[in-house]
Design an enzyme around this catalytic site. Structure first.
Site, PDB file in Angstrom:
ATOM      1  N   CYS A 132       0.831  -1.135  -0.059  1.00  0.00           N
ATOM      2  CA  CYS A 132      -0.096   0.031   0.025  1.00  0.00           C
ATOM      3  C   CYS A 132       0.861   1.239   0.074  1.00  0.00           C
ATOM      4  CB  CYS A 132      -0.940  -0.023   1.169  1.00  0.00           C
ATOM      5  SG  CYS A 132      -1.875   1.243   1.466  1.00  0.00           S
ATOM      6  N   CYS A 135      -0.300   4.424   1.903  1.00  0.00           N
ATOM      7  CA  CYS A 135      -0.458   4.125   3.433  1.00  0.00           C
ATOM      8  C   CYS A 135       1.207   4.104   3.763  1.00  0.00           C
ATOM      9  CB  CYS A 135      -0.834   2.727   3.808  1.00  0.00           C
ATOM     10  SG  CYS A 135      -1.862   2.091   2.882  1.00  0.00           S
ATOM     11  N   ASP A 136       2.058   3.642   3.047  1.00  0.00           N
ATOM     12  CA  ASP A 136       3.476   3.665   3.668  1.00  0.00           C
ATOM     13  C   ASP A 136       4.424   4.563   2.999  1.00  0.00           C
ATOM     14  OD1 ASP A 136       2.571   1.863   5.508  1.00  0.00           O
ATOM     15  OD2 ASP A 136       2.802   0.078   4.147  1.00  0.00           O
TER      16      ASP A 136
END
Ligand code: FAD
Ligand code: NAP
Length: 304
Positions: A132, A135-136
């Protein structure tokens, strides 16, 4: 007989359980994992969840569950293997063959990322291996990353990462991207993106964090190494809907065809969260789906 069975204890299912208790529905949440929380448990820093900017996935999941418990939600550990429509009620069957009768069902079983199934992938997950980028990605500011895949998600991830990383490789197994023209042209125009076509990833290397990738050119058979700090695997997702085949309408990839109200092709069965065919799969949209589904289920239960 329950009013409502919620299958899946991720953000969609837990949000549904809060709304169901508020609606005074006799409800149980069935989760197959030992801990409720779903995919959120996989991230060490949650982005984009309104009002809670600095929290890890484990603690956000804990908060979700505590909220539901505070309202008196009931939880059961088990894996659902089948739902049988008995017309005026549904029979939910668990893997251990226990049967639970209910007036309505909300399915919120989420998706799981397709895996490469290569050496280093599992071991280094969360230590440079991610599924992701939104997200990261921010953990790799000014670092070198690679995106594996050639679909829209991989191309979008590469564009997103190029804004913060020193360099981004895209590793695609064929000589043409599957992703749309606009995204293809975009990645080709970005200077710090290097595209490696006809290339497969054989191994993710590193002791305690990702240090590099072993790649192979499929045309020449030649293997070579590249140094990267992170690798984003974007080779598609698989919805956890195998047990729904033949019961409700799914698209070719297994996603449940349902609008925001969660209403599926079968009366009394509703779908919430990542399993639903939709554009944005995030915690906030999953929680929203859970709420909407209870609203629809409530109206259905009143009617029958
Ligand atoms: P899930 O979270 O997938 O939950 C589904 C649950 O159903 C699981 O607990 C599963 O065990 C259970 N289940 C499945 N099948 C069965 C069955 N047959 N019987 C019983 N239980 C079953 N989103 C953000 O907004 N911000 C972020 O920072 C963010 N970071 C992420 C990081 C990672 C690494 C990942 C993988 C995802 C991230 N996401 C993030 C996306 C977000 O986690 C998902 O959109 C969200 O969790 C979807 O919620 P869901 O309830 O629909 O499904
Ligand atoms: P996808 O379109 O299925 O693409 C998956 C990619 O991963 C493909 O390029 C595929 O290669 C590759 N792949 C699959 N298995 C692999 C493996 N084992 N090893 C190496 N590569 C592998 O999935 P997605 O990119 O996640 O997109 C999902 C859906 O969302 C698509 O319908 C997409 O169009 C849509 N979407 C749209 C937008 C947008 O419109 N802006 C944005 C995001 C997503 P091959 O090409 O060789 O098969």
């Amino acid at each position: 007989m329950y009013d409502l069975v919620i299958i899946g204890g991720g953000p969609a299912g837990l949000s549904a359980s809060v709304y169901a208790k508020r609606a005074m529905l006799n409800t149980v949440v069935i989760e197959k994992q030992p801990i409720n929380g779903g995919q959120v448990l996989n991230t060490y820093e949650v982005d984009n969840y309104l009002g809670i900017p600095d929290i890890d996935g484990f603690n956000l999941a804990k908060k979700f569950k505590e909220h539901a418990e505070k309202l008196g939600a009931e939880f059961l550990k088990g894996e659902v293997k089948e739902i049988i429509d008995k017309n005026d009620f549904k029979e939910v069957i668990l893997k251990n063959d226990d049967k639970i009768d209910t007036k309505a069902v909300i399915v919120a079983t989420g998706t799981f990322y397709r895996k490469l199934n290569i050496d280093g992938e599992k071991r280094l997950r969360g230590m440079g291996v991610s599924y992701c980028a939104t997200c990261d990605g921010s953990f790799f500011r000014n670092k070198i990353t690679a995106v594996v895949g050639g679909g829209d998600v991989a191309l979008e991830d590469a564009v997103f990462l190029s804004r913060m990383c020193e360099k981004v490789y895209i590793i695609h197994r064929r000589d043409k991207f599957r992703g749309t023209k606009i995204l293809r042209e975009k990645v080709e125009s970005i200077k710090n993106i290097e595209i490696l076509y006809n290339t497969v990833t054989e191994e993710i290397k590193g002791e305690n964090e990702v240090e590099g990738l072993l790649l192979k050119n499929v045309n020449t058979g030649k293997t070579f190494d590249i140094s990267v700090n992170g690798v984003f695997i974007a080779i598609g997702t698989i919805p956890d809907t195998g047990f729904l085949k033949g019961l409700i309408e799914l698209d070719d990839n297994g996603y449940v065809i349902a609008e925001e109200d969660g209403i599926t092709s079968r009366e009394g069965i509703f779908a919430a969260g990542d399993i639903r065919l939709k554009a944005l799969r995030q915690i906030i949209t999953a929680a929203s789906d859970g709420a909407n589904c209870v609203y629809s289920a409530e109206k259905y239960i009143e009617k029958i």
